[in-house]
Design a protein around this motif. Structure first.
Motif, PDB file in Angstrom:
ATOM      1  N   ASN B   2       0.808  -1.225   0.000  1.00  0.00           N
ATOM      2  CA  ASN B   2       0.000   0.000   0.000  1.00  0.00           C
ATOM      3  C   ASN B   2       0.838   1.270   0.000  1.00  0.00           C
ATOM      4  O   ASN B   2       0.374   2.321  -0.405  1.00  0.00           O
ATOM      5  CB  ASN B   2      -1.002   0.019   1.169  1.00  0.00           C
ATOM      6  N   TRP B  43      -2.846   7.965   5.978  1.00  0.00           N
ATOM      7  CA  TRP B  43      -3.546   6.683   5.944  1.00  0.00           C
ATOM      8  C   TRP B  43      -2.554   5.521   5.910  1.00  0.00           C
ATOM      9  O   TRP B  43      -2.661   4.558   6.659  1.00  0.00           O
ATOM     10  CB  TRP B  43      -4.462   6.670   4.715  1.00  0.00           C
ATOM     11  N   CYS B  44      -1.551   5.645   5.037  1.00  0.00           N
ATOM     12  CA  CYS B  44      -0.539   4.593   4.894  1.00  0.00           C
ATOM     13  C   CYS B  44       0.197   4.365   6.197  1.00  0.00           C
ATOM     14  O   CYS B  44       0.466   3.229   6.580  1.00  0.00           O
ATOM     15  CB  CYS B  44       0.513   5.002   3.864  1.00  0.00           C
ATOM     16  N   CYS B  45       0.555   5.460   6.865  1.00  0.00           N
ATOM     17  CA  CYS B  45       1.349   5.322   8.079  1.00  0.00           C
ATOM     18  C   CYS B  45       0.517   4.672   9.173  1.00  0.00           C
ATOM     19  O   CYS B  45       0.998   3.803   9.896  1.00  0.00           O
ATOM     20  CB  CYS B  45       1.862   6.682   8.538  1.00  0.00           C
ATOM     21  N   LEU B  46      -0.767   5.058   9.283  1.00  0.00           N
ATOM     22  CA  LEU B  46      -1.616   4.465  10.317  1.00  0.00           C
ATOM     23  C   LEU B  46      -1.820   2.983  10.064  1.00  0.00           C
ATOM     24  O   LEU B  46      -1.784   2.169  10.979  1.00  0.00           O
ATOM     25  CB  LEU B  46      -2.965   5.180  10.372  1.00  0.00           C
ATOM     26  N   HIS B  47      -2.021   2.618   8.784  1.00  0.00           N
ATOM     27  CA  HIS B  47      -2.233   1.202   8.479  1.00  0.00           C
ATOM     28  C   HIS B  47      -0.932   0.445   8.403  1.00  0.00           C
ATOM     29  O   HIS B  47      -0.868  -0.716   8.745  1.00  0.00           O
ATOM     30  CB  HIS B  47      -3.001   1.052   7.163  1.00  0.00           C
ATOM     31  N   GLY B  48       0.110   1.152   7.891  1.00  0.00           N
ATOM     32  CA  GLY B  48       1.386   0.488   7.622  1.00  0.00           C
ATOM     33  C   GLY B  48       2.040  -0.053   8.869  1.00  0.00           C
ATOM     34  O   GLY B  48       2.447  -1.202   8.898  1.00  0.00           O
ATOM     35  N   TRP B  49       2.104   0.762   9.911  1.00  0.00           N
ATOM     36  CA  TRP B  49       2.916   0.282  11.016  1.00  0.00           C
ATOM     37  C   TRP B  49       2.191  -0.731  11.884  1.00  0.00           C
ATOM     38  O   TRP B  49       2.780  -1.353  12.747  1.00  0.00           O
ATOM     39  CB  TRP B  49       3.533   1.456  11.784  1.00  0.00           C
ATOM     40  N   ALA B  50       0.879  -0.904  11.610  1.00  0.00           N
ATOM     41  CA  ALA B  50       0.167  -1.947  12.323  1.00  0.00           C
ATOM     42  C   ALA B  50       0.599  -3.338  11.842  1.00  0.00           C
ATOM     43  O   ALA B  50       0.488  -4.306  12.563  1.00  0.00           O
ATOM     44  CB  ALA B  50      -1.329  -1.762  12.152  1.00  0.00           C
ATOM     45  N   GLN B  51       1.093  -3.401  10.593  1.00  0.00           N
ATOM     46  CA  GLN B  51       1.574  -4.699  10.095  1.00  0.00           C
ATOM     47  C   GLN B  51       3.074  -4.588   9.914  1.00  0.00           C
ATOM     48  O   GLN B  51       3.529  -4.086   8.908  1.00  0.00           O
ATOM     49  CB  GLN B  51       0.938  -5.027   8.736  1.00  0.00           C
ATOM     50  N   ARG B 482       1.439  -3.616  18.605  1.00  0.00           N
ATOM     51  CA  ARG B 482       0.877  -4.841  18.021  1.00  0.00           C
ATOM     52  C   ARG B 482      -0.542  -5.028  18.549  1.00  0.00           C
ATOM     53  O   ARG B 482      -0.773  -4.796  19.719  1.00  0.00           O
ATOM     54  CB  ARG B 482       1.705  -6.069  18.431  1.00  0.00           C
TER      55      ARG B 482
END
Lengths: 214, 482
Positions: B2, B43-51, B482
């Motif tokens: 993403n 958006w990318c940063c919020l979703h990205g670092w969750a995975q 996590r």
């Protein structure tokens, strides 16, 4: 102690670099750069055969085509366009850089065991790579023309390439290609800037560029 | 995958810049597109670092990468939105700037932004190096936008010194590969592999590799005494490019140093990191402070102040205060971008960048005067701005880490900087008003700097211990909460 062909090739490349320190004419300077880079390309092929790494052949070919032929040809084209023949450097005794280069070569020989990877068995080549790196810097600081500084940078870069060839089992091919591509673009951008410098200042003597002091 | 979305707008901008006919509407279009890019980055940063990044990926978004990716996008958004006012206004008045030149600015800025994203996303030190060299190669022509002799000299110096510097970083990277000869397995430049095998690496080559990488990326970051090119390049570039160089590119180089420092820590070589980075940072702060005193040029002043903040950030990495490194980088970027954009507007308005000829700003353009005063105090580290808070915490941590000498040197450096900046600003804000025969600029010119300054104020006011906890989790190696 037997001398392997790899060590010999490395020594040849380092000798070329030291010779370059004492050369004033741009054409011989670029020829020596080409020979030196071609030696490192041959070395990549030899190492490819020794370790059975097929991607080294590709690397050797690309290094030869881009760094040993295309870049020196482009730079000598630039020199012709700018009507430049010689760069005798900033030091009054013009032979001094040659002696300094010899000193660097000796220093490289003695420092080799400290930076070599013992398991690879090319201790001498590591020292020669270090000598190339330092000689490149020496060329950069002792020359007047912007063009010769680019040549010095390429010698320095050859030293790093030599070290990575002889002391590691190679970086991944993609990364090596990326590095060569970056070097090529750097030389092209530098060439454009050199033409611009020549147009606005009517010279490319970097020791005369003093417009920006605080 | 993403994070690839982020490359669309910069590369599209780069392509459009190549077409000559777009010069009329491209600045406006980019100014509209960049906020969209900022939202995408958020958006990318919020979703990205969750995975968290898997160990086998060469590119990926981890906690620190996400944070700096967002800062970089924020800086680019501010710079390019303001550029839509500044660059067309400049072009209307100086006929020597052609449509092609304006388009080229956007092409280079787009590729530059993409290269910085690549630096931050790279999880492989080889790719990190390639992307870092690419940033030099695209930003050097960006410095040459005004086509003046000085700009040319500055871009040559920048290109050459940074290429040589970065060549040292390449040597350092190769040494890191060589240091893996003890492992027996195939060498890998992936950051996670290096972290995992750190203790088994050949310590001699690892230390040498770190030193060379520090020399290389330190040149790019502008650490004293390798800072020589920085004031030239940052002051000769057009203001939006200066903002990108100061607010975004310096951070990228520091992130590279941070990543290498983590490898050294994992290898049990933390002492060397500290012995090198703490004095380097402290001396940089002091030297930049002293050099700031005798400045005659508005943008050079902010460039030296960037050197000072790079010193502080290096110190933060050296004492292992990662959350502070991140937070101070954010504060510095917010304020410094505001300052460079204001400097660009002021230079355009007065037609000069000599500090002597800019006077009475509070009377000629009151809005800019107030903003410049605010941002100037913020960059000098005054309360209630975020910079004060992070500098204070950094000093506290430095003394807590028993680095008394470095702490003392930094205090002296910060004091000199504060005095120098207030003295220069005082002359510009009050002083005798220079005669300017142009109409007062519209309020739109104040919008971006004012927004950035408000954000810098918020980072100071809204700071709570919880923020620190979140940042600590964010910068934990390998991902975030996590």
């Amino acid at each position: 102690m037997t001398i392997s062909p790899v060590d010999l090739l490395a020594a040849g490349a380092a000798m070329c670099a030291v010779w370059m320190c004492g050369v004033g004419g741009l054409t011989p300077l670029l020829r020596l750069l080409g020979v030196q880079t071609a030696l490192s390309a041959v070395m990549a092929a030899v190492l490819g055969a020794t370790f059975g790494l097929p991607h080294y052949y590709v690397l050797a070919l690309v290094v030869f085509a881009v760094k040993a032929v295309a870049i020196p040809v482009y730079l000598s084209h630039a020199a012709t366009q700018l009507q430049l023949r010689r760069d005798d450097g900033v030091l009054t005794p013009t032979a001094l850089p040659l002696f300094l280069g010899c000193g660097i070569l000796i220093a490289g020989y003695f420092l080799a065991p400290r930076i070599a990877v013992p398991t690879m068995g090319y201790t001498g080549a590591a020292g020669m790579a270090l000598a190339l790196l330092l000689t490149g810097m020496l060329i950069m600081v002792t020359r007047r023309l912007a063009l010769s500084q680019v040549i010095g940078f390429l010698v320095l870069e050859n030293g790093i390439f030599l070290y990575s060839l002889t002391q590691t089992h190679g970086m991944p091919l993609v990364i090596e290609m990326g590095i060569i591509f970056d070097v090529l673009i750097a030389v092209l951008v530098a060439g454009v800037v050199i033409f611009r410098l020549n147009r606005s200042f009517e010279h490319i003597d970097v020791t005369q560029l003093r417009g920006l002091r605080h | 995958m993403n994070a690839l979305v982020l490359f669309c707008i910069p590369l599209l901008m780069a392509l459009l810049g190549l077409i000559r006919q777009t010069a009329r509407w491209l600045p406006g279009a980019v100014a509209v597109a960049m906020p969209v890019q900022l939202a995408l980055a958020g958006w990318c940063c919020l979703h990205g670092w969750a995975q968290p990044v898997s160990g086998s990926a060469d590119f990926g978004l981890d906690g620190i990468g996400a944070a700096f990716l967002f800062i970089t996008t924020l800086v680019a958004t501010a710079a390019l939105v303001h550029a839509a006012l500044l660059l067309p206004a400049e072009r209307r008045e100086s006929p020597e700037i052609s449509d092609r030149q304006l388009g080229l600015f956007y092409t280079l800025a787009g590729v530059f932004l993409a290269a910085m994203y690549a630096v931050l996303l790279a999880q492989n030190l080889g790719y990190l190096w390639i992307a870092m060299e690419a940033t030099t190669l695209v930003s050097a022509p960006l410095v040459f936008y005004h086509r003046s002799r000085h700009a040319l000299e500055a871009s040559w110096k920048y290109l050459l010194l940074c290429s040589v510097g970065i060549a040292f970083a390449l040597f350092g990277t190769v040494l890191l590969v060589a240091a893996q000869h003890t492992l027996g397995a195939a060498a890998s430049l992936r950051w996670h592999d290096l972290l995992a095998h750190a203790h088994a690496l050949d310590p001699r080559l690892l230390r040498l590799g770190f030193i060379f990488c520090l020399l290389g990326y330190g040149t790019k970051a502008g650490l004293f005494p390798l800072h020589n090119w920085l004031p030239d390049a940052h002051s000769e570039a057009p203001a939006p490019a200066s903002a990108l160089l100061s607010g975004a590119l310096l951070n990228c180089a520091l992130v590279a140093i941070w990543r290498l420092a983590q490898v050294m820590q994992a290898a049990g070589q933390g002492d060397l990191v500290r012995q090198l980075l703490v004095p380097a940072g402290a001396v940089t702060v002091l030297a930049a402070g002293l050099l700031l005193v005798r400045q005659h040029d508005l943008k050079r002043m902010w460039a030296y102040s960037s050197v000072e903040h790079v010193g502080l950030l290096t110190l933060a990495i050296g004492i292992g205060a990662t959350p502070l490194f991140l937070l101070h980088a954010l504060n510095h970027s917010l304020v410094k971008v505001a300052l460079f954009l204001l400097a660009g507007s002021i230079m355009h308005h007065y037609g000069t960048k000599a500090l002597k000829q800019i006077g009475g700003l509070l009377r000629t353009v009151p809005a800019w005067g107030v903003l410049l005063a605010g941002a100037g105090f913020a960059i000098a580290g005054s309360p209630p701005f975020g910079t004060f808070l992070t500098e204070w915490l950094l000093l506290r941590d430095t003394f807590a880490a028993r680095e008394y000498l470095a702490g003392g040197v930094v205090i002296v450096g910060l004091t000199i900087t504060f005095l120098a900046i207030t003295a220069h600003l005082g002359r510009m804000l009050f002083g005798r008003a220079a005669a300017v025969d142009r109409p007062a600029p519209s309020a739109a010119w104040s919008f971006v700097p004012a927004t950035l300054l408000v954000l810098a104020l918020l980072t100071g006011v809204c700071f709570t211990p919880q923020v620190m906890t979140v940042l600590l989790a964010l910068t934990r190696i390998g991902g975030g909460p996590r």
